[in-house]
Design a protein around this motif. Structure first.
Motif, PDB file in Angstrom:
ATOM      1  N   LEU A   1       4.984   2.444  -5.175  1.00  0.00           N
ATOM      2  CA  LEU A   1       3.634   2.734  -5.092  1.00  0.00           C
ATOM      3  C   LEU A   1       2.806   1.626  -3.943  1.00  0.00           C
ATOM      4  N   GLU A   2       1.862   2.518  -3.157  1.00  0.00           N
ATOM      5  CA  GLU A   2       1.202   1.735  -1.943  1.00  0.00           C
ATOM      6  C   GLU A   2       0.114   0.965  -2.175  1.00  0.00           C
TER       7      GLU A   2
ATOM      8  N   ALA B   1      -0.090   4.982  -7.293  1.00  0.00           N
ATOM      9  CA  ALA B   1       0.965   5.766  -7.464  1.00  0.00           C
ATOM     10  C   ALA B   1       1.070   7.142  -6.345  1.00  0.00           C
TER      11      ALA B   1
ATOM     12  N   ARG C   1      -3.912   4.381 -10.707  1.00  0.00           N
ATOM     13  CA  ARG C   1      -3.856   2.836  -9.788  1.00  0.00           C
ATOM     14  C   ARG C   1      -3.408   1.647 -10.887  1.00  0.00           C
TER      15      ARG C   1
END
Length: 332
Positions: A258-259, A271, A232
């Motif tokens: 990355l969302e 990630a 994260r």
């Protein structure tokens, strides 16, 4: 004038002709991160063709032919377009002039700016030969193309593994972008010196809803991007309204987006998996917006989870001008 558009995106590694402003745009204070990045993506090459004659489309490193009579109005598959029974699909064939736009995405940075990360829908990292967007605009109605021929891509530099390149597709309107093989039979690219060749790309590989196209090779020596024990990245700062986080694996023509984590109110990005960084190091790139300012951070690291659990990384981007952002995010 009722202008309709058919849009296709393909990915191959090429060198882009990018136009970027070194001055702040008047609307920059209200622009989203996606809009700022899109402004740095390459400008398209525009070619006017006769729809019935077709012709050659060429960019800096991309070249292909649209064969004569291969541009049709939407409304049926090519095999169903013979309405007068003469054995020729002529009733819905496009006529007159059409504008073909080719936008080349020739580096991982260009693919990032255009929103084309090199990851499949099931979490596999790809190494790309580059990307391109193909848009056809006409006045008669929605257009489709039955095939492209002699598609040649010449990368600015060879991928680390140029063997096994093949065609991939994506739905650019999907909630989460990702590449997929278009059919059970892969469409493999042939190597010709420093170039990649696809002699024929049929309509089944071109005409999909909100289409994108990509020629990539799966990284067989790279771990699959799982969703367990994620990494994260928290973007810190006051009044942050928007942010985007990317990772460029060193030595690969690849980029991972990355969302944003949906279950939190903060700017936390995940990630695609704990295994991403087990054998990869590279650059973490963060672009954010706060109070009308653009902020930026680039950090070299191994994006891997801590042994046996999650890993958190905190990043506080610094303010940056439009000119400096362009220098950071345009190909080096």
């Amino acid at each position: 004038m009722n202008t309709k558009v058919s849009s296709v995106v393909a990915s191959l590694l090429l060198w882009p002709a990018v136009l970027a402003s070194c001055a702040e745009e008047p609307t920059a204070r209200n622009a989203s991160v996606a809009e700022l990045l899109e402004a740095l993506a390459p400008e398209p090459v525009k070619v006017v063709l006769d729809a019935e004659s077709g012709g050659e489309i060429s960019g800096t490193g991309t070249r292909f032919l649209i064969p004569p009579g291969s541009i049709f109005l939407s409304g049926g598959q090519p095999a169903d377009l013979d309405t007068d029974g003469d054995g020729k699909a002529d009733s819905l064939r496009a006529r007159g002039q059409v504008v073909v736009e080719l936008r080349e995405l020739l580096t991982p940075e260009a693919m990032m700016n255009a929103g084309r990360p090199t990851v499949t829908t099931d979490g596999q990292l790809l190494e790309s030969g580059g990307a391109f967007d193909l848009t056809i605009t006409g006045d008669e109605g929605e257009l489709l193309v039955t095939n492209l021929t002699d598609l040649v891509i010449t990368p600015e530099a060879q991928p680390s593994n140029p063997d096994g390149m093949e065609l991939w597709v994506a739905d650019t309107g999907a909630p989460r972008f990702g590449w997929e093989r278009p059919a059970a039979e892969p469409l493999l690219a042939q190597r010709e010196g420093q170039s990649f060749l696809l002699p024929n790309v049929p309509s089944s590989r071109i005409n999909i809803p909100r289409p994108a196209k990509n020629i990539d090779v799966p990284r067989s020596n790279t771990p699959r991007l799982t969703t367990q024990a994620p990494v994260r990245v928290q973007v810190l700062g006051d009044e942050i309204s928007d942010a985007a986080v990317f990772f460029f694996p060193r030595g690969l023509f690849s980029v991972v987006r990355l969302e944003r984590e949906a279950r939190t109110d903060g700017m936390i990005f995940v990630a695609p998996g704990s295994t991403l960084g087990e054998s990869l190091t590279g650059s973490l790139v963060v672009v954010s917006r706060a109070g009308g300012l653009t902020l930026f951070e680039r950090r070299e690291l191994a994006l891997s989870a801590a042994p046996g659990g999650e890993r958190s990384i905190a990043v506080r981007p610094r303010p940056i001008t439009a000119a400096e952002l362009a220098r950071q995010l345009l190909p080096r």
